[in-house]
Design a protein around this motif. Structure first.
Motif, PDB file in Angstrom:
ATOM      1  N   GLU A  62     -49.928 -41.849   2.241  1.00  0.00           N
ATOM      2  CA  GLU A  62     -49.367 -42.760   3.051  1.00  0.00           C
ATOM      3  C   GLU A  62     -48.152 -42.015   3.693  1.00  0.00           C
ATOM      4  O   GLU A  62     -47.605 -41.207   3.195  1.00  0.00           O
ATOM      5  N   ARG A  63     -47.920 -42.287   4.968  1.00  0.00           N
ATOM      6  CA  ARG A  63     -46.872 -41.861   5.689  1.00  0.00           C
ATOM      7  C   ARG A  63     -45.895 -43.118   6.452  1.00  0.00           C
ATOM      8  O   ARG A  63     -46.610 -43.895   7.133  1.00  0.00           O
ATOM      9  N   ASN A  64     -44.794 -43.219   6.153  1.00  0.00           N
ATOM     10  CA  ASN A  64     -43.868 -44.121   6.852  1.00  0.00           C
ATOM     11  C   ASN A  64     -42.841 -43.435   7.638  1.00  0.00           C
ATOM     12  O   ASN A  64     -41.947 -42.701   7.151  1.00  0.00           O
ATOM     13  N   VAL A  65     -43.038 -43.831   9.015  1.00  0.00           N
ATOM     14  CA  VAL A  65     -41.915 -43.372   9.949  1.00  0.00           C
ATOM     15  C   VAL A  65     -41.223 -44.573  10.555  1.00  0.00           C
ATOM     16  O   VAL A  65     -41.463 -45.651  10.660  1.00  0.00           O
ATOM     17  N   GLU A  66     -39.573 -44.283  10.282  1.00  0.00           N
ATOM     18  CA  GLU A  66     -38.837 -45.467  10.878  1.00  0.00           C
ATOM     19  C   GLU A  66     -37.661 -44.526  11.820  1.00  0.00           C
ATOM     20  O   GLU A  66     -37.115 -43.687  11.416  1.00  0.00           O
ATOM     21  N   HIS A  67     -37.693 -45.245  12.879  1.00  0.00           N
ATOM     22  CA  HIS A  67     -36.699 -44.517  14.116  1.00  0.00           C
ATOM     23  C   HIS A  67     -35.729 -45.791  14.218  1.00  0.00           C
ATOM     24  O   HIS A  67     -35.938 -46.857  14.858  1.00  0.00           O
TER      25      HIS A  67
END
Length: 721
Positions: free
Chosen positions: A489-494
């Protein structure tokens, strides 16, 4: 490219009962000297100081006087004389004869490995073989080749360690985004040319996910004869990784760590003197029949300042502001290995801290591996392999990985030496200092590096669990079943941010650009679930001079990949982190794809008198990516070898020629990596139509169906589709 300067340290500790000893010496110790017919003790170790369990220690010529070393390598003989000679033996080691020294009661004995390079055991598909018995092309990489390299990524560490193995890095040196690619004997297929990676019998794991310190052995299967047992996805070779397992010994705690210093090997030779830069620009414009851009007065201002006021009259080399010099990388590993006759275990913890050579590309990883095997009965073993990691990247790392907006695009390549990027006195960010200059202030790389709020790092998690059982109901027959579950799982938040940019003067800073980008919160969520089950049986038997091994098995794999993306604009307050802080809805998308493979496979090995070798493989794969009539692919291979050096007519050459083998092979391999979609079916996407003057929602075909699509096949010696 990078330069490495490495500080490397390994510490090995034994818990009470386990010690490291030197080679046996004939000199007596300080032990009490007593009369003839006395007891002695000792320890038997290998060349590396590891205790040897189960070694036979006997008095030569007297079979009644003997002992066996225990789990710590120690032994006791109660009644010896000064005329006795100890004979120490253990399978895989040269026997040693040690004379009794009068009065000495403690002995330290080292047995030396008697395995020649030709007797080396190499891991192959679903089994292991002696190197001399191989009929296919297999390379073996020992862990000692990895331990000497101060590299935290296993893929990078493999470069140059095996013939025919090519490792390239297309993602630069940004930690966590290296984007390496591996080719075995070049590109073998039209589609995905990456080799199949198998870690402890499990697929679906990237080499870069593995801690290099956890690896025991790596084998590279390079031709169809050796790789056909894997059929699908093996057209480009197979890399087999075996991680460290437990052993029957006292618990051993090992720490290994290294600190490396990385610098850019070669920097660009830029014109950083702004006066020179302006003169060169003017000369180029004049040659092209255009008016010069810069006045002589401005050129003289920079020339006369001579670097005394670098904030107002800068001569900037953006490389000084982009690259760390050096980047200090830390890698620490702690493992515990041991076991008894019933339980063997190896547990390791790892930590990596890589700040990156480009600022704001920092990366951290915490990883765990646990390999445990339990011997319930003499004929049944069960075990588990557990592996996982958690890592986090700076949110700007992904842009930097491809040059992104930090260097290329709207980044440093567009700057000029007459820019003050950052003023440490005021803490303000700058732009062009010369009003005559083209306005390239927006390209300040500091602004691009900090575009995303660092309080929201990119987080990645992976957990892999394998459960297995191995049965040996009769001599020579081994049955093994396993189930593995792999979750990623990968979570990217910008959180988009911006900076005000200033021009610095003797009267104070002047605002030249206000940080007014449209604020937003953007999130990407990726998930991948992979599970597989496997059942195999292997039967070994001998008939006269014929050694035979028959192997058969079946497996099933399922993979699902999910992704979703959403964004909201116009934050009420940039300090708010919730998605509801955005006042305007943006894009919302999501999708998933899945595939499954069912396989049946088998192999037979024949070895006549260690001279004539034959191996045949057959694998059948059924992939959900193809239409039912074209779903199954069949991938056979056959290979043979003649060990000429074992023939009687070669006996006179044994002093200078110890191995001569003639080998031939033929095989077919498959590749289903044509696409992630089901191309035998038509694909549709949402679309808008105009009906009677009104917009109506509907579907539009985006991909034409191809019901005849099937496996891409690679036949050793020719390429066929």
């Amino acid at each position: 490219m990078r330069h490495f300067f490495c500080l490397f340290m390994i510490i090995i500790m034994y818990v009470p009962g386990a010690k490291a000893f030197s080679q046996y010496s004939g000199e007596p110790s300080d032990s009490a000297r007593i009369s003839s017919g006395y007891g002695i003790t000792g320890i038997v170790t290998d060349d590396g100081g590891e205790p040897i369990i189960g070694a036979s220690v006997k008095v030569k010529g007297n079979a009644k006087k003997g002992a066996t070393t225990d789990i710590t390598g120690n032994f006791i003989l109660p009644d010896v004389t000064e005329d006795d000679i100890l004979q120490i033996t253990h399978m895989g080691y040269n026997a040693a004869d040690i004379p009794i020294v009068k009065g000495k009661t403690r002995y330290k004995i080292v047995l030396h490995d008697n395995l020649s390079e030709l007797d080396e055991v190499v891991v192959v598909g679903y089994a292991s073989q002696r190197k001399v018995d191989l009929t296919g092309s297999v390379s073996s990489i020992n862990t000692s080749a990895l331990s000497d390299r101060p590299i935290t990524n296993t893929t990078n560490a493999l470069a140059g360690l095996a013939a025919g193995l090519t490792v390239t890095n297309s993602g630069g040196n940004t930690p966590g985004f290296e984007a390496q690619s591996i080719l075995v004997r070049g590109r073998g297929t039209l589609n995905d040319a990456a080799p199949l990676i198998v870690v402890d019998g499990m697929t679906g794991i990237s080499l870069s996910d593995i801690n290099p310190q956890d690896i025991e052995n790596i084998s590279v299967l390079k031709d169809a004869a050796s790789a056909a047992i894997y059929g699908s996805r093996a057209a480009n070779g197979v890399i087999l990784v075996t991680t460290r397992q437990g052993s029957e010994r006292a618990p051993r705690v090992t720490y290994s760590g290294n600190v490396s210093f990385e610098t850019v090997a070669k920097r660009l030779n830029l014109v950083t003197d702004y006066a020179d830069f302006m003169e060169i620009q003017n000369a180029g414009l004049i040659v092209n029949g255009q008016a010069p851009r810069f006045s002589q007065g401005k050129i003289d201002e920079w020339r006369n300042d001579a670097g005394h006021n670098p904030t107002i009259y800068p001569n900037t080399d953006w490389q000084d502001h982009i690259y760390r010099n050096p980047s200090v990388v830390q890698n620490h590993n702690l493992s515990v290995t041991g076991g008894s006759k019933t339980v063997k275990y190896n547990i390791s913890l790892g930590y990596v801290n890589n700040p990156g050579m480009i600022y704001y590309t920092d990366y951290q990883r915490y990883q765990l591996r646990s390999n445990v095997e339990v011997n319930i009965k003499p004929w049944i073993n069960i075990g588990t392999n557990i592996f996982g990691y958690i890592d986090k990247n700076n949110p700007s790392s992904e842009n930097a990985a491809a040059g992104g907006d930090v260097i290329f695009g709207s980044g440093a390549f567009n700057t000029v030496p007459g820019m003050t990027l950052y003023d440490p006195v005021t803490g303000l960010y700058g732009g062009i200092q010369n009003p005559e200059e083209e306005n390239v202030s927006n390209f300040n790389p500091y602004r691009r590096q900090w575009f995303y709020d660092t309080d929201y790092p990119t987080k990645t998690k992976r957990s892999v669990t394998k459960l297995f059982a191995r049965l040996t109901p009769i001599k020579g027959l081994t049955i093994q079943g396993s189930f593995s579950y792999n979750f990623w799982e990968r979570n990217v938040e910008h959180h988009l941010t911006d900076r005000d940019l200033f021009r610095f003067t003797f009267d104070g800073p002047v605002l030249i650009r206000e940080g007014v980008v449209r604020t937003y919160i953007r999130r990407y969520n990726y998930k991948n679930t992979f599970r597989s089950s496997e059942l195999t049986a292997k039967y070994d038997f001998n008939i006269s001079k014929l050694q035979t091994s028959i192997f058969a098995g079946m497996s099933q794999e399922y993979n699902r990949y999910d992704q979703d993306y959403y964004r909201k604009y116009d934050l009420v307050d940039p300090s708010l982190g919730a998605i509801d802080a955005g006042m305007t809805n943006g894009e919302i998308t999501g999708n998933y794809n899945e595939w499954a493979i069912r396989s049946y496979f088998g192999r037979i090995n024949l070895n006549w008198d260690n001279k004539y070798l034959l191996e045949a493989n057959l694998r059948a794969d059924g992939s959900s990516k193809f239409a039912p009539k074209h779903r199954w692919g069949y991938f056979p291979s056959i290979s043979a070898a003649w060990r000429i050096s074992q023939e009687k007519f070669m006996e006179n050459t044994s002093s200078w020629l110890n191995q001569l083998k003639l080998r031939a092979s033929y095989g077919s391999l498959g590749n289903n990596a044509t696409t992630s979609y089901y191309m035998y079916q038509s694909l549709f996407a949402t679309a808008n139509y105009v009906l009677n003057g009104s917009i109506a929602g509907g579907l539009a075909q985006t991909v034409l169906a191809n019901p005849n699509l099937t496996w891409e096949k690679y036949i050793y010696g020719q390429h066929r589709h």
